[in-house]
Design a protein around this motif. Sequence first.
Motif, PDB file in Angstrom:
ATOM      1  N   GLY A 136       1.610   2.609  -2.841  1.00 34.25           N
ATOM      2  CA  GLY A 136       0.477   3.153  -4.075  1.00 34.25           C
ATOM      3  C   GLY A 136      -0.477   2.395  -4.989  1.00 34.25           C
ATOM      4  O   GLY A 136      -0.808   2.128  -5.708  1.00 34.25           O
ATOM      5  N   LYS A 137       0.179   0.805  -4.697  1.00 33.54           N
ATOM      6  CA  LYS A 137      -1.214  -0.143  -4.902  1.00 33.54           C
ATOM      7  C   LYS A 137      -2.174  -0.095  -3.459  1.00 33.54           C
ATOM      8  O   LYS A 137      -1.911   0.114  -2.776  1.00 33.54           O
ATOM      9  CB  LYS A 137      -0.263  -2.041  -4.682  1.00 33.54           C
ATOM     10  CG  LYS A 137       1.351  -1.409  -5.278  1.00 33.54           C
ATOM     11  CD  LYS A 137       1.134  -1.235  -7.198  1.00 33.54           C
ATOM     12  CE  LYS A 137       2.787  -1.717  -7.153  1.00 33.54           C
ATOM     13  NZ  LYS A 137       3.049  -2.747  -7.480  1.00 33.54           N
ATOM     14  N   SER A 138      -2.912  -0.400  -4.345  1.00 26.58           N
ATOM     15  CA  SER A 138      -4.610  -1.066  -4.072  1.00 26.58           C
ATOM     16  C   SER A 138      -4.681  -2.218  -3.129  1.00 26.58           C
ATOM     17  O   SER A 138      -3.588  -3.316  -4.047  1.00 26.58           O
ATOM     18  CB  SER A 138      -5.701  -0.370  -4.911  1.00 26.58           C
ATOM     19  OG  SER A 138      -5.817  -1.042  -6.034  1.00 26.58           O
ATOM     20  N   ALA A 166      -2.876   4.135   3.788  1.00 30.27           N
ATOM     21  CA  ALA A 166      -3.299   4.335   2.514  1.00 30.27           C
ATOM     22  C   ALA A 166      -3.948   3.345   1.222  1.00 30.27           C
ATOM     23  O   ALA A 166      -2.938   2.743   1.135  1.00 30.27           O
ATOM     24  CB  ALA A 166      -2.841   5.961   1.804  1.00 30.27           C
ATOM     25  N   ASN A 167      -5.004   3.664   0.529  1.00 31.07           N
ATOM     26  CA  ASN A 167      -4.846   2.272  -0.430  1.00 31.07           C
ATOM     27  C   ASN A 167      -5.190   0.756   0.196  1.00 31.07           C
ATOM     28  O   ASN A 167      -4.966   0.090  -0.432  1.00 31.07           O
ATOM     29  CB  ASN A 167      -3.370   1.907  -1.381  1.00 31.07           C
ATOM     30  CG  ASN A 167      -2.692   3.076  -1.905  1.00 31.07           C
ATOM     31  OD1 ASN A 167      -3.869   4.377  -2.686  1.00 31.07           O
ATOM     32  ND2 ASN A 167      -2.022   3.755  -1.637  1.00 31.07           N
ATOM     33  N   ALA A 194       0.293  -1.122   0.273  1.00 32.03           N
ATOM     34  CA  ALA A 194       0.042  -0.117  -0.161  1.00 32.03           C
ATOM     35  C   ALA A 194       0.623   1.682  -0.307  1.00 32.03           C
ATOM     36  O   ALA A 194       0.572   2.137  -0.851  1.00 32.03           O
ATOM     37  CB  ALA A 194      -0.873   0.082   0.955  1.00 32.03           C
ATOM     38  N   ASP A 217     -11.607  -2.943  -7.749  1.00 37.13           N
ATOM     39  CA  ASP A 217     -10.732  -2.066  -7.425  1.00 37.13           C
ATOM     40  C   ASP A 217      -9.162  -2.353  -7.050  1.00 37.13           C
ATOM     41  O   ASP A 217      -8.690  -1.320  -6.451  1.00 37.13           O
ATOM     42  CB  ASP A 217     -11.784  -1.479  -6.571  1.00 37.13           C
ATOM     43  CG  ASP A 217     -12.704  -0.706  -6.750  1.00 37.13           C
ATOM     44  OD1 ASP A 217     -12.541  -0.390  -8.426  1.00 37.13           O
ATOM     45  OD2 ASP A 217     -13.357  -0.353  -6.299  1.00 37.13           O
ATOM     46  N   TYR A 218      -8.649  -3.225  -6.414  1.00 39.35           N
ATOM     47  CA  TYR A 218      -7.875  -3.717  -5.857  1.00 39.35           C
ATOM     48  C   TYR A 218      -6.421  -4.739  -6.641  1.00 39.35           C
ATOM     49  O   TYR A 218      -6.906  -5.562  -7.931  1.00 39.35           O
ATOM     50  CB  TYR A 218      -8.358  -4.378  -4.846  1.00 39.35           C
ATOM     51  CG  TYR A 218      -8.852  -4.452  -3.333  1.00 39.35           C
ATOM     52  CD1 TYR A 218      -8.859  -2.750  -2.373  1.00 39.35           C
ATOM     53  CD2 TYR A 218     -10.175  -4.632  -3.953  1.00 39.35           C
ATOM     54  CE1 TYR A 218      -9.337  -2.672  -2.013  1.00 39.35           C
ATOM     55  CE2 TYR A 218     -11.528  -4.143  -3.055  1.00 39.35           C
ATOM     56  CZ  TYR A 218     -10.441  -3.314  -2.168  1.00 39.35           C
ATOM     57  OH  TYR A 218     -11.654  -2.727  -1.700  1.00 39.35           O
ATOM     58  N   GLN A 219      -5.515  -3.865  -6.681  1.00 40.22           N
ATOM     59  CA  GLN A 219      -4.265  -4.374  -7.182  1.00 40.22           C
ATOM     60  C   GLN A 219      -3.477  -5.572  -6.899  1.00 40.22           C
ATOM     61  O   GLN A 219      -2.779  -6.650  -7.187  1.00 40.22           O
ATOM     62  CB  GLN A 219      -2.901  -4.120  -7.904  1.00 40.22           C
ATOM     63  CG  GLN A 219      -3.543  -2.233  -8.780  1.00 40.22           C
ATOM     64  CD  GLN A 219      -2.983  -0.998  -8.717  1.00 40.22           C
ATOM     65  OE1 GLN A 219      -2.830  -0.571  -7.571  1.00 40.22           O
ATOM     66  NE2 GLN A 219      -1.813  -1.124  -9.089  1.00 40.22           N
ATOM     67  N   ARG A 257     -11.991   0.233   4.690  1.00 37.89           N
ATOM     68  CA  ARG A 257     -10.953   0.886   4.943  1.00 37.89           C
ATOM     69  C   ARG A 257     -10.416   1.232   6.415  1.00 37.89           C
ATOM     70  O   ARG A 257     -10.953   1.087   7.381  1.00 37.89           O
ATOM     71  CB  ARG A 257     -11.835   1.994   4.828  1.00 37.89           C
ATOM     72  CG  ARG A 257     -12.512   2.429   2.752  1.00 37.89           C
ATOM     73  CD  ARG A 257     -11.151   2.405   1.562  1.00 37.89           C
ATOM     74  NE  ARG A 257     -10.538   3.587   1.889  1.00 37.89           N
ATOM     75  CZ  ARG A 257      -9.054   3.278   1.565  1.00 37.89           C
ATOM     76  NH1 ARG A 257      -8.456   2.899   1.329  1.00 37.89           N
ATOM     77  NH2 ARG A 257      -8.116   4.849   1.875  1.00 37.89           N
TER      78      ARG A 257
END
Length: 588
Positions: free
Chosen positions: A36-38, A69-70, A33, A135-137, A64
């Motif tokens: 920057g990865k979701s 973040a992410n 995360a 929405d998730y990598q 969440r």
Amino acid sequence: MKFLDHAPRFLFFTGKGGVGKTSIACATAVRLAAEGKSVLLVSTDPASNVGQVFGVSIGNQITRIAAVANLSALEIDPQAAAQLYRDRIVGPVRGVLPEAVVKSIEEQLSGACTTEIAAFDEFTALLTDSALTRDYQHIIFDTAPTGHTIRLLQLPGAWSGFLEDGKGDASCLGPLAGLEKQRSQYQAAVDALADPLRTRLVLVARAQASTLREAARTHEELAAIGLRQQYLVINGVLPAAEAAEDELAAAIFAREQAAVAALPVALMALPRDQIALKAFNLVGLDALQHLLDVDEPRSAVVTQERPQALEAPTLAAMVDEIAADGHGLIMVMGKGGVGKTTLAAAVAVELAQRGLPVHLTTSDPAAHLSETLSETLDHLRVSCIDPQAETERYRQQVLQSKGAHLDAQGRAMLEEDLRSPCTEEIAVFQAFSRIIREGGKQFVVMDTAPTGHTLLLLDATGAYHRDIARQMVDKGVHFTTPMMQLQDPKQTKVLLVTLAETTPVLEAAGLQDDLRRAGIEPWAWIINNSIAAATTHSPLLLQRAANERHEIAAVANVHARRYALVPLLKQEPVGIHNLRALTHREEV
């Protein structure tokens, strides 16, 4: 960390309780995360503490994580999933079938197999439904399905009707009757697991021979069904710097390095990482951000004075109480890696040293027990039961009776069922039962005992207890079956072994619940390898000792009627002299 290099979309972490897989899964989620990865973090661990780690309430909905973040998380409650699962199967037959049959079905659906299959049923959509997870990598799973569960899902033919037709008995196939989704969806999930471009399995172990052997078995089981993209993480390795300052730390360091040097052959070819033992509790964002650091600065370890000595009962006092009876069956139980074989040997040696006749029996490989004892002792007899031979004998017995009239599909399902962990426990217990009666005249110390769930399966299916009961009643003879002896506190004492860590204590509490359901009340708990009960000057180990106190208090005040605290020793408890150190009879 190699296991993070070019990470695929799905990462699964698996390993025995207490090796740190939840912490590593959480730390991995935080690391990805931060790049920057979701990320979606999913836990299916019955002893999950993901919410506690992040300090938020998560539950069975995507939540969440505000502090990261992410990052989002989801906790699938496997016990709740299993209960819903049982209700779907048992509901339609309640009031239709006899109550005894319903209870038998409920018990068959109360074991670990049901829990795991129900959890897999829940998270299958996360592997296959692109709309749900688009929405998730990265999706990170804390706890992977075992090879046994995946093989069950790959079996051909219908899953339903197995219990109702009486084909299962002590069965792991019963849970399949409640699967809701289509076979195509399960096949797609299994395909995703086996695809190295989409999935990576991370085996988590400690630098101990027992957990490394367990990781090797898991590796081979999963590789055999096509899940070959595996990495090994050896967690909690004591830093070399600690070994220079303290005798206990030096001994631990030497043992761990020897275990890693003797890595099982099956694991040698896997990409491998080591994570250093940390002084801090792995709770909170700051801890997770530093868990995967290669080097921990010395400033991160806060030097503290040794706390006041713990006033806790010793194993010596427990053996005094056991010896007073003069004879009896002692069952030493616990999850893998907690040291139950060593403690069974220590109790047996101490009783024999007092001139009491003792039979120590185990289903561990003979070499392991002979290495632990390393010499003979008057009044002590040792026997080793070969689990593979006993399981094969039991399998053939069931196939010749239950399988004789099944079609090819039914026989294939029965053969798969007979490869389950429950089958081995039942087979080994039948071998143990030939020895149990000796407890009326001497001490019998039984290592690697069956779980309460397995004992109930035996009782429910009439495999042992009910058959004997019926035969003896017909003859008008007074009798005691092995199950009845286990339930009699005057004849049997069950010792539950754990470590002073969160997950092993929760797992031991679950095992206690299983035993109580089978009418067996554990006599005592043993907390093994406690740093808090040892002597150390290492700052890192002192902080680990302070962390243990909460779990020791939970055992003493919540879980156990009586308990003993066994210190972590400088010398490995191998050989009679060192085993006696566990009961404080000799110094080492």
